[in-house]
Design a protein around this motif. Sequence first.
Motif, PDB file in Angstrom:
ATOM      1  N   PHE A  90      44.270  49.760  38.114  1.00 42.69           N
ATOM      2  CA  PHE A  90      44.288  50.374  39.438  1.00 42.69           C
ATOM      3  C   PHE A  90      42.923  50.851  39.949  1.00 42.69           C
ATOM      4  O   PHE A  90      42.858  51.438  41.032  1.00 42.69           O
ATOM      5  CB  PHE A  90      45.264  51.557  39.442  1.00 42.69           C
ATOM      6  CG  PHE A  90      46.663  51.189  39.031  1.00 42.69           C
ATOM      7  CD1 PHE A  90      47.403  50.282  39.772  1.00 42.69           C
ATOM      8  CD2 PHE A  90      47.231  51.727  37.883  1.00 42.69           C
ATOM      9  CE1 PHE A  90      48.696  49.924  39.389  1.00 42.69           C
ATOM     10  CE2 PHE A  90      48.516  51.383  37.494  1.00 42.69           C
ATOM     11  CZ  PHE A  90      49.249  50.477  38.244  1.00 42.69           C
ATOM     12  N   SER A  91      41.851  50.642  39.187  1.00 44.20           N
ATOM     13  CA  SER A  91      40.536  51.095  39.659  1.00 44.20           C
ATOM     14  C   SER A  91      40.167  50.435  40.982  1.00 44.20           C
ATOM     15  O   SER A  91      39.604  51.077  41.880  1.00 44.20           O
ATOM     16  CB  SER A  91      39.460  50.808  38.611  1.00 44.20           C
ATOM     17  OG  SER A  91      39.527  51.732  37.554  1.00 44.20           O
ATOM     18  N   ALA A  94      41.978  52.119  43.740  1.00 41.97           N
ATOM     19  CA  ALA A  94      41.443  53.468  43.929  1.00 41.97           C
ATOM     20  C   ALA A  94      40.132  53.436  44.704  1.00 41.97           C
ATOM     21  O   ALA A  94      39.879  54.293  45.562  1.00 41.97           O
ATOM     22  CB  ALA A  94      41.235  54.140  42.574  1.00 41.97           C
ATOM     23  N   GLY A  95      39.284  52.462  44.424  1.00 44.96           N
ATOM     24  CA  GLY A  95      38.015  52.343  45.145  1.00 44.96           C
ATOM     25  C   GLY A  95      38.224  52.078  46.624  1.00 44.96           C
ATOM     26  O   GLY A  95      37.523  52.638  47.478  1.00 44.96           O
ATOM     27  N   GLN A  96      39.202  51.227  46.952  1.00 42.81           N
ATOM     28  CA  GLN A  96      39.493  50.956  48.357  1.00 42.81           C
ATOM     29  C   GLN A  96      39.972  52.207  49.085  1.00 42.81           C
ATOM     30  O   GLN A  96      39.548  52.500  50.206  1.00 42.81           O
ATOM     31  CB  GLN A  96      40.573  49.880  48.463  1.00 42.81           C
ATOM     32  CG  GLN A  96      40.159  48.503  47.975  1.00 42.81           C
ATOM     33  CD  GLN A  96      41.314  47.525  48.093  1.00 42.81           C
ATOM     34  OE1 GLN A  96      41.482  46.871  49.115  1.00 42.81           O
ATOM     35  NE2 GLN A  96      42.122  47.458  47.060  1.00 42.81           N
ATOM     36  N   LEU A  97      40.864  52.951  48.439  1.00 42.32           N
ATOM     37  CA  LEU A  97      41.407  54.159  49.066  1.00 42.32           C
ATOM     38  C   LEU A  97      40.303  55.182  49.315  1.00 42.32           C
ATOM     39  O   LEU A  97      40.277  55.850  50.351  1.00 42.32           O
ATOM     40  CB  LEU A  97      42.504  54.765  48.181  1.00 42.32           C
ATOM     41  CG  LEU A  97      43.756  53.894  47.980  1.00 42.32           C
ATOM     42  CD1 LEU A  97      44.710  54.571  47.004  1.00 42.32           C
ATOM     43  CD2 LEU A  97      44.450  53.629  49.311  1.00 42.32           C
ATOM     44  N   ALA A  98      39.366  55.295  48.361  1.00 41.11           N
ATOM     45  CA  ALA A  98      38.285  56.275  48.509  1.00 41.11           C
ATOM     46  C   ALA A  98      37.322  55.894  49.618  1.00 41.11           C
ATOM     47  O   ALA A  98      36.720  56.772  50.250  1.00 41.11           O
ATOM     48  CB  ALA A  98      37.530  56.415  47.182  1.00 41.11           C
ATOM     49  N   ASN A 237      46.893  43.998  45.705  1.00 46.57           N
ATOM     50  CA  ASN A 237      46.963  43.191  44.483  1.00 46.57           C
ATOM     51  C   ASN A 237      45.828  43.622  43.556  1.00 46.57           C
ATOM     52  O   ASN A 237      44.655  43.344  43.836  1.00 46.57           O
ATOM     53  CB  ASN A 237      46.836  41.703  44.826  1.00 46.57           C
ATOM     54  CG  ASN A 237      47.013  40.810  43.608  1.00 46.57           C
ATOM     55  OD1 ASN A 237      46.619  41.149  42.501  1.00 46.57           O
ATOM     56  ND2 ASN A 237      47.619  39.649  43.827  1.00 46.57           N
ATOM     57  N   PRO A 238      46.140  44.316  42.454  1.00 46.54           N
ATOM     58  CA  PRO A 238      45.062  44.869  41.620  1.00 46.54           C
ATOM     59  C   PRO A 238      44.210  43.789  40.949  1.00 46.54           C
ATOM     60  O   PRO A 238      43.032  44.015  40.675  1.00 46.54           O
ATOM     61  CB  PRO A 238      45.808  45.710  40.575  1.00 46.54           C
ATOM     62  CG  PRO A 238      47.193  45.140  40.534  1.00 46.54           C
ATOM     63  CD  PRO A 238      47.472  44.633  41.907  1.00 46.54           C
ATOM     64  N   THR A 242      40.364  43.507  41.803  1.00 49.60           N
ATOM     65  CA  THR A 242      39.437  43.768  40.698  1.00 49.60           C
ATOM     66  C   THR A 242      38.347  42.706  40.667  1.00 49.60           C
ATOM     67  O   THR A 242      37.152  43.017  40.535  1.00 49.60           O
ATOM     68  CB  THR A 242      40.198  43.787  39.358  1.00 49.60           C
ATOM     69  OG1 THR A 242      41.087  44.903  39.345  1.00 49.60           O
ATOM     70  CG2 THR A 242      39.228  43.901  38.182  1.00 49.60           C
ATOM     71  N   TRP A 243      38.751  41.451  40.799  1.00 47.85           N
ATOM     72  CA  TRP A 243      37.768  40.362  40.807  1.00 47.85           C
ATOM     73  C   TRP A 243      36.841  40.478  42.007  1.00 47.85           C
ATOM     74  O   TRP A 243      35.625  40.284  41.900  1.00 47.85           O
ATOM     75  CB  TRP A 243      38.496  39.021  40.813  1.00 47.85           C
ATOM     76  CG  TRP A 243      37.567  37.840  40.835  1.00 47.85           C
ATOM     77  CD1 TRP A 243      37.406  36.926  41.817  1.00 47.85           C
ATOM     78  CD2 TRP A 243      36.665  37.457  39.786  1.00 47.85           C
ATOM     79  NE1 TRP A 243      36.464  35.997  41.475  1.00 47.85           N
ATOM     80  CE2 TRP A 243      35.979  36.294  40.232  1.00 47.85           C
ATOM     81  CE3 TRP A 243      36.364  37.967  38.532  1.00 47.85           C
ATOM     82  CZ2 TRP A 243      35.022  35.655  39.461  1.00 47.85           C
ATOM     83  CZ3 TRP A 243      35.398  37.323  37.760  1.00 47.85           C
ATOM     84  CH2 TRP A 243      34.745  36.186  38.224  1.00 47.85           C
ATOM     85  N   ARG A 244      37.409  40.855  43.176  1.00 52.65           N
ATOM     86  CA  ARG A 244      36.596  41.011  44.380  1.00 52.65           C
ATOM     87  C   ARG A 244      35.593  42.160  44.204  1.00 52.65           C
ATOM     88  O   ARG A 244      34.446  42.060  44.634  1.00 52.65           O
ATOM     89  CB  ARG A 244      37.498  41.271  45.588  1.00 52.65           C
ATOM     90  CG  ARG A 244      36.742  41.305  46.915  1.00 52.65           C
ATOM     91  CD  ARG A 244      37.650  41.708  48.062  1.00 52.65           C
ATOM     92  NE  ARG A 244      38.769  40.789  48.224  1.00 52.65           N
ATOM     93  CZ  ARG A 244      39.755  40.966  49.102  1.00 52.65           C
ATOM     94  NH1 ARG A 244      39.758  42.035  49.875  1.00 52.65           N
ATOM     95  NH2 ARG A 244      40.731  40.086  49.195  1.00 52.65           N
ATOM     96  N   ASN A 245      36.009  43.256  43.588  1.00 54.64           N
ATOM     97  CA  ASN A 245      35.109  44.391  43.358  1.00 54.64           C
ATOM     98  C   ASN A 245      33.949  44.020  42.443  1.00 54.64           C
ATOM     99  O   ASN A 245      32.803  44.416  42.668  1.00 54.64           O
ATOM    100  CB  ASN A 245      35.875  45.567  42.751  1.00 54.64           C
ATOM    101  CG  ASN A 245      36.541  46.423  43.807  1.00 54.64           C
ATOM    102  OD1 ASN A 245      36.647  46.030  44.959  1.00 54.64           O
ATOM    103  ND2 ASN A 245      37.003  47.593  43.410  1.00 54.64           N
ATOM    104  N   LEU A 246      34.264  43.266  41.394  1.00 52.15           N
ATOM    105  CA  LEU A 246      33.202  42.859  40.475  1.00 52.15           C
ATOM    106  C   LEU A 246      32.212  41.933  41.181  1.00 52.15           C
ATOM    107  O   LEU A 246      30.996  42.031  40.964  1.00 52.15           O
ATOM    108  CB  LEU A 246      33.805  42.179  39.243  1.00 52.15           C
ATOM    109  CG  LEU A 246      34.611  43.099  38.317  1.00 52.15           C
ATOM    110  CD1 LEU A 246      35.305  42.294  37.229  1.00 52.15           C
ATOM    111  CD2 LEU A 246      33.704  44.157  37.687  1.00 52.15           C
ATOM    112  N   ARG A 247      32.712  41.046  42.036  1.00 50.79           N
ATOM    113  CA  ARG A 247      31.813  40.176  42.796  1.00 50.79           C
ATOM    114  C   ARG A 247      30.987  40.985  43.794  1.00 50.79           C
ATOM    115  O   ARG A 247      29.813  40.702  44.023  1.00 50.79           O
ATOM    116  CB  ARG A 247      32.623  39.115  43.531  1.00 50.79           C
ATOM    117  CG  ARG A 247      33.224  38.047  42.618  1.00 50.79           C
ATOM    118  CD  ARG A 247      33.993  37.018  43.405  1.00 50.79           C
ATOM    119  NE  ARG A 247      33.133  36.318  44.351  1.00 50.79           N
ATOM    120  CZ  ARG A 247      33.581  35.489  45.287  1.00 50.79           C
ATOM    121  NH1 ARG A 247      34.894  35.287  45.410  1.00 50.79           N
ATOM    122  NH2 ARG A 247      32.743  34.882  46.095  1.00 50.79           N
TER     123      ARG A 247
END
Length: 657
Positions: A90-91, A94-98, A237-238, A242-247
């Motif tokens: 869920f990280s 959580a990043g999107q919500l913040a 979709n976590p 997640t993959w999008r955040n890492l990119r």
Amino acid sequence: MSAQHPSSSTATSTGTPVAAALAHPNQFALLRQRRFAPFFWTQFAGAANDNLFKFAFTVMVTYQLSVAWMPPALAGLVIGAVFILPFLLFSATAGQLADKYEKTRIIRRVKDMEIAIMLVAGAGFMAQDATVSVAVLLGCVFLMGLHSTLFGPVKFAYLPQALDERELTGGNGMVEMGTFVAILLGNVAGGLLVALPGVGHASVAVACLVLALAGRAAAQWIPKAPATDPHLAVNWNPFTETWRNLRLAHGNAVVFRSLLGISWMWFFGAVFLSQFPSFAKDVLHGNEQVASLLLVVFSVGIGVGALLCEVLSRRHVEIGLVPLGAIGMSAFAIDLYFAVRHLPAAHAMGLADFVAQPAHWRVMADLALLSLFTGLYSVPMYALIQMRSQPTHRARIIAANNILNALFMIASALLAGALLSAGAAVPQIFLFTGIANAVVAFYIFLLVPEYLLRFVAWVLSRCVYRFKVRGDEHIPATGAAILVCNHVSFVDAVLLMAASPRPICFVMDHRIFRMPVLGGLFRLAKAIPIAPQREDAATYEAAFERAAQVLRSGDLLAIFPEGGITRDGQLQPFKGGIMKIIEHAQADGLQPPVVPLALTRLWGSYFSRIERGEAMVRPFRRGLWSRVGLNVGPPLAAAEVQPALLRERVAGLLAQG
């Protein structure tokens, strides 16, 4: 990328965060300000509650309850794995919500969630059936992991909005110190409370609820921190997110490699923390009190190192401390191996017997210094990520960091387990980790040479010279700007690096690149070589094109308009190159401010041309730690710049001494 000015919504009565930073001289003053203190105590209570709850639960399963499907030997591993699982799942969400919502609102909802979780946990602690109790509490461990997952991106994204760049290192240091102190106190309290005869479980339930309520009360006083990307469409979709955040994190090389550096720190720390019980029992021949002492020493060391960052960085984000931290981490991890090699066999010792033996003092010193340097390593990296991340994506970058941290901690557990299964002793694992840290750090510093360059600048300005900077608030925190300075020595550029919180690209005489050490240093810094037009027209034109590109990228450009190092200590006439740089910038639609600077007391040093026009002839001419300075003046608008006016401004700064 450059830093972002903090939001004015979190300013105090001092006016703005910048004014507040200048008004308050150190990081402890932040604890008296509403923009930081309630946030600090909110995260402190949350960290203490996490660890009180988890440690008390671990002790219950290990010593007090019998559940067939959770053997005591695996209790710590299972509880740790369940707690980490939400970070992986869920990280990204959580990043999107913040990023999308106002941060204080999220913090308060997360703290409301913590109260609800602790009410359920209280029922679990009081349940008479052991199987029901463990099942309920294990579910609460997962939910507390989710609580921490939601809070993490908000926590680190809030700080750059509330604090000025000058306060960011100190604020991160306070948070890091507070977190480890809270972890320590939570573990100690959890172990003591759960062991109370007859009332232990009830005491833990009450303590967890009280801490949750205290955190929520503190959160009520946190000032608002506006959303940085309110129009963001949340991807629920976590896995894809997640993959999008890492990119997304990978898009900024310095930030992404710094994320890897922080995750490696968690790998490094997890190896030591996970092995303390075995290390205390099998290597040091100590009892549970000795294992607790190791945890205390480690936590205090990290806290002290985190607090030292502001002192050593002079209230800027000083990533030059990161290589220093890495050196200390490896040196004392390796020495810890040698410190325990010849300890005599002994029966299980209590705390007093352990401390009474001088051979153990070296072990505790190694552990304290190892953790202190870990604090020096981590805090500037966190601050750099906060400062260099695009504000609209900052929380998602922090979320990517949490994902990587979780993966690295899992990898550390698997690797340590594999080494132990292969017959390695705990000290050998520490030795391997220390050597691996040196290799990883060297690799990171090659990939991101800015760390190494800042380290060299830090050493020169703190250890070789007593470097005092005045007026550095005139160096812009964001956007393109041209820095103009007198040229006194071969290390002028290194001292300017030390004075600026942001990277500087220098335009330098092409001949300096031929020098053995300094040439390599400036090539690493991607300095721009320039030659006289009549000597090398291609290099001359390429220099101005590269300078224009630096300004188009919104970065700092520095030039020495005298055209060479002074041979008599006097300020020379300024050449016209500055005008050509400004013309190129204006052709691109830019109006970069021009900031005058003056290096003082550097003439006569080893690196100046005082010996018959030659430099670096007689070492220690003025002894070690001689005073040098840099005076920074108010910026000039590009439209009003003329070489004569700039020279007049620099001369005025020189006259200030």
